[in-house]
Write a protein that holds these residues in place. Structure first.
Motif, short mmCIF file in Angstrom:
data_model
loop_
_atom_site.label_atom_id
_atom_site.label_comp_id
_atom_site.label_asym_id
_atom_site.label_seq_id
_atom_site.Cartn_x
_atom_site.Cartn_y
_atom_site.Cartn_z
N GLU A 104 40.96 79.08 -63.35
CA GLU A 104 40.88 80.37 -62.96
C GLU A 104 41.98 81.01 -64.09
O GLU A 104 43.38 80.08 -63.91
CB GLU A 104 40.74 80.89 -61.88
N SER A 108 32.54 67.33 -52.10
CA SER A 108 33.07 68.12 -52.36
C SER A 108 32.56 69.54 -52.23
O SER A 108 31.81 69.77 -53.19
CB SER A 108 34.30 67.98 -53.91
N MET A 109 33.40 70.74 -51.56
CA MET A 109 33.43 72.38 -51.60
C MET A 109 33.92 72.55 -52.83
O MET A 109 34.48 71.79 -53.90
CB MET A 109 34.34 72.82 -50.56
N ARG A 110 33.10 73.21 -53.12
CA ARG A 110 34.04 74.97 -54.58
C ARG A 110 34.86 75.05 -53.75
O ARG A 110 36.14 75.62 -54.65
CB ARG A 110 33.26 75.01 -55.16
N GLY A 111 35.29 75.60 -52.85
CA GLY A 111 36.27 76.10 -52.21
C GLY A 111 37.50 75.82 -51.19
O GLY A 111 37.09 74.18 -50.66
N ALA A 112 37.92 75.90 -50.26
CA ALA A 112 39.05 75.76 -49.46
C ALA A 112 38.58 75.96 -48.01
O ALA A 112 37.76 76.86 -47.59
CB ALA A 112 40.31 76.13 -49.79
N VAL A 169 37.20 78.78 -49.25
CA VAL A 169 37.11 80.11 -49.91
C VAL A 169 37.86 79.61 -50.71
O VAL A 169 38.51 78.80 -51.07
CB VAL A 169 38.32 81.36 -48.40
N ARG A 170 37.58 80.44 -51.89
CA ARG A 170 37.49 80.02 -53.58
C ARG A 170 38.79 81.04 -53.89
O ARG A 170 38.99 82.21 -54.36
CB ARG A 170 36.64 80.31 -54.56
N VAL A 171 39.89 80.54 -54.38
CA VAL A 171 41.35 81.29 -54.80
C VAL A 171 41.71 81.82 -56.01
O VAL A 171 40.99 80.65 -56.86
CB VAL A 171 42.62 80.53 -54.73
N LEU A 189 47.93 77.46 -57.73
CA LEU A 189 47.23 78.00 -56.77
C LEU A 189 48.34 78.03 -55.34
O LEU A 189 48.19 78.90 -54.02
CB LEU A 189 45.90 77.18 -56.32
N TRP A 246 44.08 66.93 -51.93
CA TRP A 246 43.99 66.35 -52.38
C TRP A 246 42.67 66.69 -53.30
O TRP A 246 41.64 67.00 -53.19
CB TRP A 246 43.98 64.71 -52.38
N SER A 247 42.55 65.46 -54.68
CA SER A 247 41.33 66.25 -55.62
C SER A 247 39.95 65.40 -55.91
O SER A 247 40.27 65.00 -55.22
CB SER A 247 42.06 65.75 -57.20
N ASP A 248 39.14 66.19 -55.63
CA ASP A 248 37.54 65.64 -56.21
C ASP A 248 37.78 64.87 -58.01
O ASP A 248 36.37 64.43 -58.31
CB ASP A 248 36.55 66.96 -56.52
N GLY A 285 39.24 67.64 -51.59
CA GLY A 285 39.03 68.68 -50.51
C GLY A 285 40.15 69.66 -50.63
O GLY A 285 41.90 69.72 -50.29
N ARG A 286 40.66 70.57 -49.99
CA ARG A 286 41.56 71.77 -49.40
C ARG A 286 41.52 72.47 -48.31
O ARG A 286 40.44 72.90 -47.87
CB ARG A 286 41.55 72.27 -50.55
P1 AMP Z 1 41.18 70.21 -57.39
O1 AMP Z 1 42.93 70.11 -57.36
O2 AMP Z 1 40.93 71.13 -58.50
O3 AMP Z 1 40.12 68.92 -57.97
O4 AMP Z 1 40.04 70.47 -55.83
C1 AMP Z 1 40.06 70.27 -54.63
C2 AMP Z 1 38.89 70.36 -53.61
O5 AMP Z 1 39.40 71.84 -53.94
C3 AMP Z 1 37.36 70.75 -54.67
O6 AMP Z 1 37.06 70.53 -53.70
C4 AMP Z 1 37.85 71.85 -53.72
O7 AMP Z 1 37.08 72.40 -52.18
C5 AMP Z 1 39.73 72.81 -53.71
N1 AMP Z 1 39.27 73.54 -54.21
C6 AMP Z 1 39.23 73.52 -55.58
N2 AMP Z 1 39.81 75.12 -56.55
C7 AMP Z 1 40.24 75.56 -55.14
C8 AMP Z 1 40.20 77.51 -55.06
N3 AMP Z 1 40.54 78.20 -56.69
N4 AMP Z 1 40.84 77.57 -54.41
C9 AMP Z 1 40.33 77.13 -52.93
N5 AMP Z 1 39.74 75.96 -53.65
C10 AMP Z 1 39.71 74.82 -54.19
#
Ligand code: AMP
Length: 259
Positions: free
Chosen positions: A26, A118-122, A141-143, A174, A190-192, A223-224
């Motif tokens: 984003e 991994s999920m796409r949000g938190a 929840v996607r920020v 973020l 922590w990152s996926d 995840g977040r």
């Molecule tokens: P990343 O740090 O981008 O590798 O993301 C790690 C995890 O944080 C992802 O698997 C999602 O579950 C979550 N995540 C990533 N981007 C967002 C976002 N914009 N808002 C909320 N959760 C997120």
């Protein structure tokens, strides 16, 4: 003119049709930089270390300046950890110091470690009980709708602290938006990305606490978690995180913080 640009990509079809999340991004960009940023997002979705996306959604919306809130960039501190166990222990201690109860911290870790992918949000968890507060299941929840106000100064400031690359650039913005949400006590992440093992704890109290290792290299599940005050209004919290336009001001240019 400013635009919010959001990308989400998946493999095996769209997320809502069961596709595996590959990457998301984003940005808030000027009209003159729109095409460059969209192209970079397409490139990211099709050349990610989690796999090549076959579904890419890009949403572009004009931003009206009067709707922007300004919030400060969280200060960065560097924690020490030599292995995954140490990293997770540091994260647990810092979450508790920031005001998350032990039981909630334990459940938070359990939630991330139980993920098959991994999920796409938190996930939003109650900071006193660890119970899940949102009902968004594997979407989370996607920020969105946030960015740094002065990108060049920001990147220079990060580089001076030895922080380079997209991961930290995006995570710090973020985390700064998340910490500005009045219902958030702290964040765990922590990152996926299988090759990025760094994680952090974020909070308004202690800033962005970078932890060098939170998972084994090669592990593609991350995840977040946002730990919330127990009486948080879910609709209001999710609306702020997903829809409020926020520009983050770096230390040098911080002059005004919208409430
Ligand atoms: P990343 O740090 O981008 O590798 O993301 C790690 C995890 O944080 C992802 O698997 C999602 O579950 C979550 N995540 C990533 N981007 C967002 C976002 N914009 N808002 C909320 N959760 C997120």
């Amino acid at each position: 003119m400013l635009y919010s640009v959001r990308m989400r990509s998946a493999q095996g079809g769209a997320h809502e049709k069961g596709g595996k999340h590959i990457s998301g991004a984003e940005r808030i960009v000027a009209d003159t930089a729109l095409d460059k940023n969209v192209l970079a997002m397409v490139h990211r979705a099709t050349s990610h270390s989690r796999g090549r996306a076959d579904f890419i959604s890009i949403k572009i919306e004009e931003i009206h300046r009067e709707n922007i809130q300004y919030h400060p960039l969280l200060p960065v501190t560097f924690c020490e950890a030599g292995n995954v166990q140490e990293g997770r222990r540091v994260a647990q201690e810092e979450l508790m110091r920031a005001g998350v109860d032990k039981i909630a911290v334990e459940k938070g870790f359990h939630h991330i470690l139980a993920l098959k992918d991994s999920m796409r949000g938190a996930m939003l968890l109650d900071a006193t009980t660890g119970e899940r507060m949102d009902t968004l299941e594997s979407r989370g929840v996607r920020v969105t709708k946030m960015d740094i106000e002065a990108a060049e100064t920001y990147e220079k400031t990060l580089a001076a602290q030895g922080l380079v690359g997209e991961h930290v650039r995006e995570a710090l913005v973020l985390a700064s938006k998340v910490a500005s949400c009045q219902n958030v006590v702290a964040e765990l992440c922590w990152s996926d990305d299988p090759y990025y093992v760094t994680g952090y704890v974020g909070s308004k109290k202690f800033g962005y606490q970078r932890i060098p290792i939170m998972k084994e290299r090669g592990n593609a599940v991350g995840g977040r978690i946002f730990f919330l005050k127990p009486d948080s209004d879910m609709e209001e919290t999710i609306k702020y995180l997903e829809e409020q336009v926020v520009l983050i001001k770096g230390q040098e240019e911080r002059t005004y913080v919208a409430k």
